[in-house]
Scaffold this motif. Structure first.
Motif, PDB file in Angstrom:
ATOM      1  N   GLU A 109       0.835  -1.207   0.000  1.00 55.63           N
ATOM      2  CA  GLU A 109       0.000   0.000   0.000  1.00 55.63           C
ATOM      3  C   GLU A 109       0.871   1.258   0.000  1.00 55.63           C
ATOM      4  OE1 GLU A 109      -3.370   2.395  -0.052  1.00 55.63           O
ATOM      5  OE2 GLU A 109      -3.123   0.265  -0.515  1.00 55.63           O
ATOM      6  N   LYS A 110       1.976   1.224   0.717  1.00 57.17           N
ATOM      7  CA  LYS A 110       2.877   2.393   0.743  1.00 57.17           C
ATOM      8  C   LYS A 110       3.514   2.635  -0.635  1.00 57.17           C
ATOM      9  CE  LYS A 110       4.009   2.823   5.635  1.00 57.17           C
ATOM     10  NZ  LYS A 110       3.388   4.158   5.743  1.00 57.17           N
ATOM     11  N   VAL A 111       3.805   1.524  -1.337  1.00 61.90           N
ATOM     12  CA  VAL A 111       4.346   1.662  -2.695  1.00 61.90           C
ATOM     13  C   VAL A 111       3.259   2.176  -3.639  1.00 61.90           C
ATOM     14  CG1 VAL A 111       5.345   0.422  -4.664  1.00 61.90           C
ATOM     15  CG2 VAL A 111       6.122  -0.090  -2.344  1.00 61.90           C
ATOM     16  N   ARG A 112       2.041   1.639  -3.480  1.00 56.76           N
ATOM     17  CA  ARG A 112       0.931   2.020  -4.370  1.00 56.76           C
ATOM     18  C   ARG A 112       0.622   3.509  -4.254  1.00 56.76           C
ATOM     19  NH1 ARG A 112      -1.555  -2.483  -3.905  1.00 56.76           N
ATOM     20  NH2 ARG A 112      -2.494  -2.033  -1.899  1.00 56.76           N
ATOM     21  N   THR A 113       0.692   4.052  -3.035  1.00 51.91           N
ATOM     22  CA  THR A 113       0.365   5.462  -2.826  1.00 51.91           C
ATOM     23  C   THR A 113       1.551   6.389  -3.098  1.00 51.91           C
ATOM     24  OG1 THR A 113       0.934   5.313  -0.476  1.00 51.91           O
ATOM     25  CG2 THR A 113      -1.371   4.887  -1.086  1.00 51.91           C
ATOM     26  N   GLY A 114       2.720   5.794  -3.383  1.00 55.71           N
ATOM     27  CA  GLY A 114       3.891   6.604  -3.665  1.00 55.71           C
ATOM     28  C   GLY A 114       4.629   7.090  -2.433  1.00 55.71           C
ATOM     29  N   GLU A 115       4.185   6.635  -1.256  1.00 56.53           N
ATOM     30  CA  GLU A 115       4.842   7.067  -0.014  1.00 56.53           C
ATOM     31  C   GLU A 115       6.272   6.516   0.068  1.00 56.53           C
ATOM     32  OE1 GLU A 115       4.142   6.643   4.791  1.00 56.53           O
ATOM     33  OE2 GLU A 115       2.442   6.333   3.445  1.00 56.53           O
ATOM     34  N   LEU A 116       6.453   5.260  -0.413  1.00 54.08           N
ATOM     35  CA  LEU A 116       7.777   4.641  -0.447  1.00 54.08           C
ATOM     36  C   LEU A 116       7.971   3.973  -1.800  1.00 54.08           C
ATOM     37  CD1 LEU A 116       7.963   2.976   3.085  1.00 54.08           C
ATOM     38  CD2 LEU A 116       9.215   4.995   2.333  1.00 54.08           C
ATOM     39  N   SER A 117       9.214   3.760  -2.169  1.00 58.18           N
ATOM     40  CA  SER A 117       9.506   3.062  -3.427  1.00 58.18           C
ATOM     41  C   SER A 117       9.878   1.612  -3.155  1.00 58.18           C
ATOM     42  CB  SER A 117      10.680   3.743  -4.143  1.00 58.18           C
ATOM     43  OG  SER A 117      11.884   3.535  -3.416  1.00 58.18           O
ATOM     44  N   ALA A 118       9.768   0.798  -4.199  1.00 57.63           N
ATOM     45  CA  ALA A 118      10.181  -0.608  -4.090  1.00 57.63           C
ATOM     46  C   ALA A 118      11.654  -0.708  -3.715  1.00 57.63           C
ATOM     47  CB  ALA A 118       9.913  -1.335  -5.407  1.00 57.63           C
ATOM     48  N   ALA A 119      12.473   0.202  -4.223  1.00 61.21           N
ATOM     49  CA  ALA A 119      13.906   0.184  -3.905  1.00 61.21           C
ATOM     50  C   ALA A 119      14.142   0.479  -2.428  1.00 61.21           C
ATOM     51  CB  ALA A 119      14.657   1.181  -4.776  1.00 61.21           C
ATOM     52  N   GLU A 120      13.367   1.397  -1.857  1.00 61.27           N
ATOM     53  CA  GLU A 120      13.518   1.695  -0.427  1.00 61.27           C
ATOM     54  C   GLU A 120      13.143   0.477   0.429  1.00 61.27           C
ATOM     55  OE1 GLU A 120      12.718   6.372   0.325  1.00 61.27           O
ATOM     56  OE2 GLU A 120      11.066   5.282  -0.635  1.00 61.27           O
ATOM     57  N   LEU A 121      12.075  -0.211   0.029  1.00 68.54           N
ATOM     58  CA  LEU A 121      11.697  -1.424   0.759  1.00 68.54           C
ATOM     59  C   LEU A 121      12.780  -2.495   0.637  1.00 68.54           C
ATOM     60  CD1 LEU A 121       7.885  -1.908  -0.021  1.00 68.54           C
ATOM     61  CD2 LEU A 121       8.968  -0.588   1.807  1.00 68.54           C
ATOM     62  N   ALA A 122      13.325  -2.667  -0.562  1.00 65.23           N
ATOM     63  CA  ALA A 122      14.369  -3.671  -0.778  1.00 65.23           C
ATOM     64  C   ALA A 122      15.615  -3.349   0.044  1.00 65.23           C
ATOM     65  CB  ALA A 122      14.714  -3.745  -2.263  1.00 65.23           C
ATOM     66  N   GLN A 123      15.976  -2.081   0.113  1.00 65.85           N
ATOM     67  CA  GLN A 123      17.154  -1.686   0.897  1.00 65.85           C
ATOM     68  C   GLN A 123      16.938  -1.963   2.381  1.00 65.85           C
ATOM     69  OE1 GLN A 123      17.456   2.349  -0.443  1.00 65.85           O
ATOM     70  NE2 GLN A 123      18.193   1.708  -2.471  1.00 65.85           N
ATOM     71  N   GLN A 124      15.725  -1.723   2.853  1.00 62.22           N
ATOM     72  CA  GLN A 124      15.433  -1.992   4.265  1.00 62.22           C
ATOM     73  C   GLN A 124      15.478  -3.500   4.540  1.00 62.22           C
ATOM     74  OE1 GLN A 124      13.438   0.746   6.304  1.00 62.22           O
ATOM     75  NE2 GLN A 124      13.688  -0.402   8.204  1.00 62.22           N
ATOM     76  N   ALA A 125      14.888  -4.296   3.646  1.00 58.14           N
ATOM     77  CA  ALA A 125      14.931  -5.750   3.815  1.00 58.14           C
ATOM     78  C   ALA A 125      16.371  -6.256   3.793  1.00 58.14           C
ATOM     79  CB  ALA A 125      14.099  -6.433   2.733  1.00 58.14           C
ATOM     80  N   ALA A 126      17.175  -5.728   2.864  1.00 57.27           N
ATOM     81  CA  ALA A 126      18.581  -6.149   2.787  1.00 57.27           C
ATOM     82  C   ALA A 126      19.325  -5.805   4.077  1.00 57.27           C
ATOM     83  CB  ALA A 126      19.256  -5.485   1.587  1.00 57.27           C
ATOM     84  N   ALA A 127      19.021  -4.631   4.648  1.00 58.08           N
ATOM     85  CA  ALA A 127      19.638  -4.250   5.915  1.00 58.08           C
ATOM     86  C   ALA A 127      19.187  -5.176   7.045  1.00 58.08           C
ATOM     87  CB  ALA A 127      19.300  -2.799   6.248  1.00 58.08           C
ATOM     88  N   GLY A 128      17.915  -5.570   7.020  1.00 56.45           N
ATOM     89  CA  GLY A 128      17.405  -6.510   8.023  1.00 56.45           C
ATOM     90  C   GLY A 128      18.062  -7.872   7.925  1.00 56.45           C
ATOM     91  N   ILE A 129      18.278  -8.321   6.693  1.00 58.83           N
ATOM     92  CA  ILE A 129      18.982  -9.594   6.479  1.00 58.83           C
ATOM     93  C   ILE A 129      20.416  -9.488   6.990  1.00 58.83           C
ATOM     94  CG2 ILE A 129      19.889 -11.162   4.714  1.00 58.83           C
ATOM     95  CD1 ILE A 129      17.333 -10.336   3.029  1.00 58.83           C
ATOM     96  N   ALA A 130      21.101  -8.394   6.644  1.00 54.82           N
ATOM     97  CA  ALA A 130      22.487  -8.214   7.075  1.00 54.82           C
ATOM     98  C   ALA A 130      22.601  -8.194   8.604  1.00 54.82           C
ATOM     99  CB  ALA A 130      23.042  -6.915   6.489  1.00 54.82           C
TER     100      ALA A 130
END
Length: 490
Positions: free
Chosen positions: A20-41
């Protein structure tokens, strides 16, 4: 690097909320991916659950064909290192023998996931070929339980279970040929649905006949995420051997309504197998909770020869896995599995199954048919069977008796030992019926424990409806609102 959210915010968002945040333009897919990658790290050094993050799709989520208009557009998603292939990406199946294996095509289900908008950004651990109970070969990986790293996640969807529980991603791919979605979900505090036969395609590498006990799916932390994944990714590829079906309304809509009053059977006495007293008490507690929601609950069990069913299931696994290994050997011009590259029990499975006759398979199919009809008759009188997810508690890391690294010389004895532990999950694969593990219970040592609900074929929606009703009654707090010791918020 500045992250888009605090970790508390991240952990409070499920996949649907992130989409929903991506759909509304509040966040981008790249921002979500970067956060997930940081969580994995942050969490993976303690868990050994992720084999690889695809840095290129973290930077540019659209580069591999993610559909930005999909219902789950931009949601970070990890692939179990088994099953659906990704074009140009490694898939090593938990095996030294498959090191460097790089498929050249997406499979059908991979394409469905991309159409749904999922960002396939890495791969998670699995035991060799998905055969055994834990991803635990020190030469490949030793995946640990985020609630207590002295314990295994179980498997075979091991890395997925750990990463969803640890909060790195809200949703991750899993597969289930006898409990491999549900058991690790149950031991890591996640939701794990094994869908009915005819929901998720396994094309083109297996047909519905050669691979019909195995299914694809996901693990999640909310019922609506699992419903959204099934809605978006289900369906058959061209040329399927059997019909693929869809419900009359999307599960995402259906789960907003409570089911009617259900007839729920409790059982833990399956053939020769029994759960521990603590697990029986947790099952009874779940039964009382469901009575409190207005459902009718009592002890009951399908009338069929469960001992014969488990023997037939063993025949199925041995013959199927032997032929999978045969295909791998043939592709390399080898006549037998190399002992330094394939684990001992998998070699014994190959030896026991490589020359299995059609007569034996035909006898097995007869037992499958009889068992499935008995469960079908049972579900004429009952809506749900409720069981513990396993009969025994989570093993500590280093318990080899359930692993394919075991030195047990008798493959039938090894499988028999497995069934004493994983008694309640395999028969739903045999029958093609849906089953879900819900994180409603707790082990004596404090680790999560799943309660499994099974229903008749194509009643996946009813399981999700019941799960959503339970989730609402719990105020959304699965696992009593607790979080694992290894978690992105810590």
């Amino acid at each position: 690097m500045t992250l888009a959210m605090s970790w508390e915010e991240w952990a409070s968002h499920d996949a649907c909320a992130l989409a929903e945040k991506v759909r509304t333009g509040e966040l981008s897919a790249a921002e979500l991916a970067q956060q997930a990658a940081a969580g994995i790290a942050q969490t993976n050094p303690a868990l050994d659950a992720v084999l690889e993050v695809f840095d290129d799709v973290v930077t540019d989520p659209l580069r591999d064909g993610l559909n930005p208009q999909g219902p789950l557009a931009g949601v970070p998603f990890l692939m179990k290192d088994l099953g659906p292939t990704l074009k140009g990406r490694l898939q090593e199946q938990g095996s030294l023998f498959m090191r460097g294996n790089r498929p050249t095509q997406d499979t059908w289900l991979t394409s469905q996931m991309r159409r749904a908008g999922l960002n396939l950004m890495g791969r998670t651990t699995t035991p060799e070929f998905g055969v055994c109970s834990s991803a635990e070969n020190p030469a490949v990986c030793v995946t640990r339980n985020p609630w207590n790293t002295e314990y295994t996640t179980c498997g075979s969807s091991a890395g997925t279970a750990a990463m969803v529980a640890a909060g790195a991603v809200p949703l991750s791919h899993a597969t289930d040929g006898g409990g491999s979605i549900r058991i690790p979900a149950g031991f890591n505090g996640n939701i794990g649905l094994k869908a009915s036969r005819g929901v998720f395609s396994i094309a083109p590498h297996l047909s519905d006949i050669s691979g019909y006990v195995s299914t694809q799916g996901c693990q999640s932390r909310t019922v609506r995420d699992t419903a959204a994944f099934v809605d978006a990714c289900r369906g058959g590829a061209p040329g399927e051997f059997m019909p693929y079906w869809s419900p009359s309304e999307p599960y995402s809509t259906l789960i907003q309504k409570d089911p009617g009053r259900l007839r729920i059977a409790l059982s833990h006495e399956w053939g020769d197998y029994r759960a521990t007293p603590h697990m029986v008490a947790e099952l009874e507690r779940a039964g009382r909770f469901l009575e409190g929601l207005g459902h009718h609950v009592e002890w009951a069990l399908p009338q069929t020869d469960l001992r014969a069913a488990f023997a037939a299931q063993t025949t199925c696994y041995i013959s199927n896995f032997a032929q999978v290994i045969n295909g791998m050997l043939a592709s390399r011009g080898l006549e037998r599995p190399p002992a330094d590259l394939i684990e001992p029990i998998n070699i014994r499975i190959w030896e026991a199954g490589k020359d299995m006759s059609y007569t034996e398979r035909h006898k097995m199919q007869g037992v499958f048919n009889h068992t499935a009809r008995a469960f079908g008759a049972f579900f004429e009188d009952w809506d749900i069977i409720l069981t513990p997810i396993t009969a025994l508690p989570t093993p500590r890391v280093g318990t080899t008796e359930y692993l394919t690294t075991s030195d047990n010389p008798d493959v039938l004895d090894w499988f028999g030992n497995l069934w004493k532990f994983f008694a309640y999950t395999p028969l739903s694969n045999l029958c093609g019926i849906p089953a879900i593990s819900l994180p409603m219970a707790r082990q004596e040592n404090g680790l999560p424990f799943g309660i499994q609900a099974q229903a008749k074929q194509a009643n996946d929606g009813l399981l999700l409806q019941l799960a959503a009703q339970i989730e609402r009654a719990l105020g959304g707090k699965w696992n009593d609102g607790r979080r694992p010791a290894v978690h992105v918020t810590h």
